[in-house]
Scaffold this motif. Structure first.
Motif, PDB file in Angstrom:
ATOM      1  N   MET A 134       2.654  -7.631  16.735  1.00  0.00           N
ATOM      2  CA  MET A 134       2.950  -6.410  17.495  1.00  0.00           C
ATOM      3  C   MET A 134       4.274  -5.774  17.070  1.00  0.00           C
ATOM      4  N   GLN A 135       5.283  -6.593  16.800  1.00  0.00           N
ATOM      5  CA  GLN A 135       6.632  -6.063  16.572  1.00  0.00           C
ATOM      6  C   GLN A 135       6.948  -5.811  15.108  1.00  0.00           C
ATOM      7  N   PHE A 136       5.978  -6.071  14.222  1.00  0.00           N
ATOM      8  CA  PHE A 136       6.261  -6.049  12.787  1.00  0.00           C
ATOM      9  C   PHE A 136       7.018  -4.799  12.309  1.00  0.00           C
ATOM     10  N   LEU A 137       6.504  -3.613  12.638  1.00  0.00           N
ATOM     11  CA  LEU A 137       7.132  -2.404  12.079  1.00  0.00           C
ATOM     12  C   LEU A 137       8.537  -2.189  12.614  1.00  0.00           C
TER      13      LEU A 137
ATOM     14  N   ALA B 106       7.562  11.781   7.563  1.00  0.00           N
ATOM     15  CA  ALA B 106       8.127  12.604   6.486  1.00  0.00           C
ATOM     16  C   ALA B 106       9.554  13.029   6.820  1.00  0.00           C
ATOM     17  N   LYS B 107       9.837  13.160   8.102  1.00  0.00           N
ATOM     18  CA  LYS B 107      11.184  13.559   8.518  1.00  0.00           C
ATOM     19  C   LYS B 107      12.040  12.340   8.884  1.00  0.00           C
ATOM     20  N   GLY B 108      11.511  11.152   8.662  1.00  0.00           N
ATOM     21  CA  GLY B 108      12.227   9.935   9.035  1.00  0.00           C
ATOM     22  C   GLY B 108      13.112   9.402   7.919  1.00  0.00           C
ATOM     23  N   SER B 109      13.271   8.093   7.882  1.00  0.00           N
ATOM     24  CA  SER B 109      14.139   7.463   6.874  1.00  0.00           C
ATOM     25  C   SER B 109      13.483   7.605   5.499  1.00  0.00           C
ATOM     26  N   PRO B 110      14.260   7.389   4.418  1.00  0.00           N
ATOM     27  CA  PRO B 110      13.653   7.445   3.075  1.00  0.00           C
ATOM     28  C   PRO B 110      12.456   6.495   2.948  1.00  0.00           C
ATOM     29  N   ALA B 111      12.547   5.317   3.556  1.00  0.00           N
ATOM     30  CA  ALA B 111      11.429   4.363   3.466  1.00  0.00           C
ATOM     31  C   ALA B 111      10.193   4.925   4.167  1.00  0.00           C
ATOM     32  N   GLN B 112      10.412   5.603   5.300  1.00  0.00           N
ATOM     33  CA  GLN B 112       9.268   6.174   6.021  1.00  0.00           C
ATOM     34  C   GLN B 112       8.657   7.329   5.231  1.00  0.00           C
ATOM     35  N   LYS B 113       9.525   8.143   4.634  1.00  0.00           N
ATOM     36  CA  LYS B 113       9.008   9.270   3.855  1.00  0.00           C
ATOM     37  C   LYS B 113       8.203   8.757   2.658  1.00  0.00           C
ATOM     38  N   ALA B 114       8.695   7.686   2.038  1.00  0.00           N
ATOM     39  CA  ALA B 114       7.964   7.100   0.904  1.00  0.00           C
ATOM     40  C   ALA B 114       6.607   6.563   1.362  1.00  0.00           C
ATOM     41  N   MET B 115       6.588   6.009   2.567  1.00  0.00           N
ATOM     42  CA  MET B 115       5.342   5.491   3.137  1.00  0.00           C
ATOM     43  C   MET B 115       4.341   6.647   3.313  1.00  0.00           C
TER      44      MET B 115
ATOM     45  N   PRO C 148      14.379  -1.465  11.072  1.00  0.00           N
ATOM     46  CA  PRO C 148      15.177  -1.352  12.300  1.00  0.00           C
ATOM     47  C   PRO C 148      15.709   0.067  12.501  1.00  0.00           C
ATOM     48  N   GLY C 149      15.629   0.534  13.735  1.00  0.00           N
ATOM     49  CA  GLY C 149      16.228   1.819  14.075  1.00  0.00           C
ATOM     50  C   GLY C 149      15.402   3.042  13.720  1.00  0.00           C
ATOM     51  N   ALA C 150      14.249   2.840  13.095  1.00  0.00           N
ATOM     52  CA  ALA C 150      13.442   4.008  12.710  1.00  0.00           C
ATOM     53  C   ALA C 150      12.755   4.622  13.931  1.00  0.00           C
ATOM     54  N   THR C 151      12.477   5.910  13.823  1.00  0.00           N
ATOM     55  CA  THR C 151      11.710   6.604  14.870  1.00  0.00           C
ATOM     56  C   THR C 151      10.272   6.753  14.384  1.00  0.00           C
ATOM     57  N   TRP C 152       9.330   6.484  15.244  1.00  0.00           N
ATOM     58  CA  TRP C 152       7.922   6.490  14.830  1.00  0.00           C
ATOM     59  C   TRP C 152       7.135   7.582  15.509  1.00  0.00           C
TER      60      TRP C 152
ATOM     61  N   ALA D 130       1.463   4.663   7.764  1.00  0.00           N
ATOM     62  CA  ALA D 130       1.273   6.065   7.381  1.00  0.00           C
ATOM     63  C   ALA D 130      -0.201   6.370   7.127  1.00  0.00           C
ATOM     64  N   ASP D 131      -0.973   5.356   6.782  1.00  0.00           N
ATOM     65  CA  ASP D 131      -2.405   5.588   6.564  1.00  0.00           C
ATOM     66  C   ASP D 131      -3.087   6.053   7.844  1.00  0.00           C
ATOM     67  N   ILE D 132      -2.555   5.631   8.979  1.00  0.00           N
ATOM     68  CA  ILE D 132      -3.128   6.075  10.259  1.00  0.00           C
ATOM     69  C   ILE D 132      -2.847   7.569  10.434  1.00  0.00           C
ATOM     70  N   GLY D 133      -1.665   8.002  10.005  1.00  0.00           N
ATOM     71  CA  GLY D 133      -1.378   9.433  10.010  1.00  0.00           C
ATOM     72  C   GLY D 133      -2.276  10.177   9.028  1.00  0.00           C
ATOM     73  N   ALA D 134      -2.410   9.608   7.834  1.00  0.00           N
ATOM     74  CA  ALA D 134      -3.189  10.282   6.787  1.00  0.00           C
ATOM     75  C   ALA D 134      -4.661  10.395   7.178  1.00  0.00           C
ATOM     76  N   ILE D 135      -5.195   9.372   7.805  1.00  0.00           N
ATOM     77  CA  ILE D 135      -6.605   9.445   8.205  1.00  0.00           C
ATOM     78  C   ILE D 135      -6.795  10.556   9.229  1.00  0.00           C
ATOM     79  N   GLY D 136      -5.905  10.610  10.214  1.00  0.00           N
ATOM     80  CA  GLY D 136      -6.043  11.665  11.227  1.00  0.00           C
ATOM     81  C   GLY D 136      -5.895  13.043  10.601  1.00  0.00           C
ATOM     82  N   TRP D 137      -4.860  13.186   9.809  1.00  0.00           N
ATOM     83  CA  TRP D 137      -4.549  14.504   9.237  1.00  0.00           C
ATOM     84  C   TRP D 137      -5.596  14.936   8.208  1.00  0.00           C
ATOM     85  N   LEU D 138      -5.867  14.060   7.230  1.00  0.00           N
ATOM     86  CA  LEU D 138      -6.748  14.454   6.117  1.00  0.00           C
ATOM     87  C   LEU D 138      -8.224  14.181   6.400  1.00  0.00           C
TER      88      LEU D 138
END
Lengths: 251, 335
Positions: A239-242, B188-197, A247-251, B134-142
């Motif tokens: 459950m907590q993996f992401l 896409a507006k999140g951290s670099p790692a999130q944007k890469a995802m 850490p600290g990211a907004t989802w 991000a695949d969950i976002g991509a499935i919904g969006w695309l």
């Protein structure tokens, strides 16, 4: 660590609801039939919804800026206060149904009583949860009757599930010092006051399901003090993996 | 969600049907009347619809698996609840669609058996894995975005029960599409790692989504009858272009790059044009050789088999109750 008893009360109710909701959501894609897959998802959504309101409330009482996600995603095993019953693995469908019935048959009268809680937020959650949980009792009860009074195989599985999970029911009725304070203040309810109704529900369903009621007595305990079964750590890892990995990211 | 079956051709074309009835049937369709379950219809029309509606239903059911893969790992309680609700909606769509197919005289059990035996197809998009959140976002969006392009015209399908089911389905799908876009936009507006995802998910889901509309019109001679019967109203390429035109600006808005170096905007037509689609991949996945074809079917089969004892118990219990009720009536009558 000492917490405001009101914080602990809201947290315990929330932890029970979230962990059980999470377990039910594990059935998605593997349920025995489509209608039941939707029903289990529905119950999961009800419980997660209750947990969210309760975590928000607990966070406000605590006043340290922890929101629902901080409480759900950033606590490790010893800080969880749920009863051991709800973290038990889904097992086969009979186990899932028995686990649900033991919990819901307890929560139905509890939520009904908590509508009169001196804490208005708890009373508001109770007003919503009471209706939801009444349906959960009916759903789990009807299934246990079908399984117990179905085929030889389903009867054997249901009987085994009842035997296995019965010792986890007793913990629901435990009260500690924090609980006693809140019962005296009219915020919490004495779980003893719902025992008669819980007994009646369980006896009625077990009788119709042609299943024997196991003896009461020794029960499993520890969850309310943060001493859990081995299963909770795996559930939290999933459950907590992401939240843990980023850490600290907004989802 | 997904209407790959639109591209399949029915074997017989109802040539032996009574010419007068055929003419009246076509006249009703031309007049935009709805065909209802008890109305006369050509056998080929019935078969086409059973195939299309059931494949659509199967797609909803199999489509629950890649998204279900992230339910327990959703990153916040709000996302978790929304994802459970979305997957539940898809199961609900499966149920309406099986019911719509049943109005054509085929039992759900039979359709489910066709899915589990591998005889029936489902949308091949679900044979791709969901590797990150991000695949969950991509499935919904695309994927849901592409599905909506296909399905909005189906709300005007000539077969009444299918058209009515589609109205409800489309409302929910468009909610899912916005939800998917919102997940992608947050990343896409999140951290670099999130944007890469998010970019990685777009890279993997873009071409399969574009292929969801089926082979190009130049290679597909199969939709003529479906167009004449108003089961299908736009060609594959028309729908694909609508999707591309709607989606490319959304990607740019989020600061994401469409994985197509040949992508360009044609100022004259106002359309976005894309590069070559790799149809060999599409054919391979449809033929069963995609990343998850076997895994998806195995999971459906295992769920069905391991739940058999539960379904049997429910039937056995219902039968016991029926017998008890009958015995009680007999006993009461004897008194």
């Amino acid at each position: 660590m000492t917490h405001d008893p009101r914080f602990l009360f809201a947290l315990r109710l929330a932890d029970d609801a979230l962990i059980l909701g999470h377990r039910l959501s594990e059935w998605i894609g593997v349920a025995p039939q489509l209608e039941e897959e939707l029903a289990l998802a529905n119950i999961a959504l009800d419980l997660i919804g209750q947990a969210r309101m309760l975590y928000a409330h607990a966070g406000e009482i605590e006043g340290k800026g922890r929101d629902e996600d901080a409480l759900a995603y950033l606590r490790d095993v010893p800080d969880w206060q749920n009863v051991l019953l709800v973290e038990q693995p889904n097992g086969d469908f009979a186990r899932t149904i028995v686990r649900q019935l033991i919990y819901s048959a307890f929560m139905a009268p509890l939520w009904r009583g908590l509508k009169a809680s001196a804490d208005p937020t708890i009373a508001a959650v109770a007003a919503k949860a009471e209706k939801e949980v009444a349906y959960h009792v009916r759903h789990a009860g009807e299934w246990l009757i079908r399984l117990g009074d179905g085929t030889d195989e389903s009867h054997a599985r249901a009987a085994e599930a009842v035997e296995e999970l019965w010792p986890y029911g007793g913990e629901l009725f435990e009260v500690d010092e924090a609980g006693r304070t809140l019962i005296a203040a009219g915020i919490a309810m004495d779980p003893e006051s719902v025992r008669a109704e819980w007994n009646t529900t369980m006896d009625m369903v077990l009788a119709q399901a042609t299943l024997a009621r196991p003896a009461d007595g020794w029960h499993q305990s520890g969850g309310r003090k943060g001493r859990h079964s081995e299963h909770l750590g795996h559930l939290l890892a999933d459950m907590q993996f992401l939240q843990r990995a980023y850490p600290g990211a907004t989802w | 969600m997904y209407t790959q079956a639109l591209n399949a051709k029915d074997a017989a074309d109802g040539g032996a049907e009574d010419a007068d009835r055929m003419a009246r049937f076509q006249a009703r369709i031309d007049a935009e009347e709805r065909i209802e379950p008890n109305d006369w219809m050509p056998e080929a029309y019935r078969r086409t619809l059973v195939r299309q509606i059931s494949q659509h239903a199967h797609s909803e059911i199999v489509g629950m698996l890649p998204e279900g893969n992230w339910v327990t790992r959703a990153p916040s309680l709000r996302r978790k609840a929304a994802l459970i609700a979305k997957v539940q909606d898809e199961g609900g769509h499966g149920l309406y669609l099986y019911s719509a197919a049943e109005t054509l005289g085929v039992a759900r059990e039979e359709l489910v058996d066709q899915l589990l035996s591998g005889k029936a197809k489902y949308s091949s998009i679900f044979n791709y894995p969901t590797l990150s959140w991000a695949d969950i976002g991509a499935i919904g969006w695309l994927v849901d975005g592409a599905a909506i392009m296909n399905q909005i015209p189906l709300c005007r399908c000539s077969y009444g029960p299918y058209a009515r089911a589609m109205i409800k389905v489309c409302k929910e799908e468009s909610f899912h599409q916005r939800q998917g876009f919102e997940i992608m936009n947050t990343l896409a507006k999140g951290s670099p790692a999130q944007k890469a995802m998010a970019q990685d998910a777009l890279n993997r889901w873009w071409w399969p989504s574009v292929m969801m509309f089926g082979p190009p019109d130049s290679a597909s001679q199969h939709s003529d009858t479906s167009m004449r019967w108003k089961i299908k109203r736009f060609t594959n390429d028309e729908l694909r272009q609508q999707f591309i035109d709607a989606t490319v600006p959304q990607a740019h808005y989020m600061g994401l790059e469409i994985p197509d170096p040949a992508l360009k905007h044609d100022a004259e037509s106002g359309h976005w044009t894309i590069g070559e689609i790799d149809w060999t991949e599409f054919k391979a996945v449809i033929a069963g050789n995609g990343p998850c074809n076997r895994q998806r079917l195995r999971q459906r089969r295992e769920a069905h088999e391991s739940g058999a004892w539960v379904r049997e118990a429910a039937l056995a219990h219902a039968e016991k109750r029926r017998r008890r009720a009958a015995a009680a009536v007999t006993a009461a009558a004897a008194e």
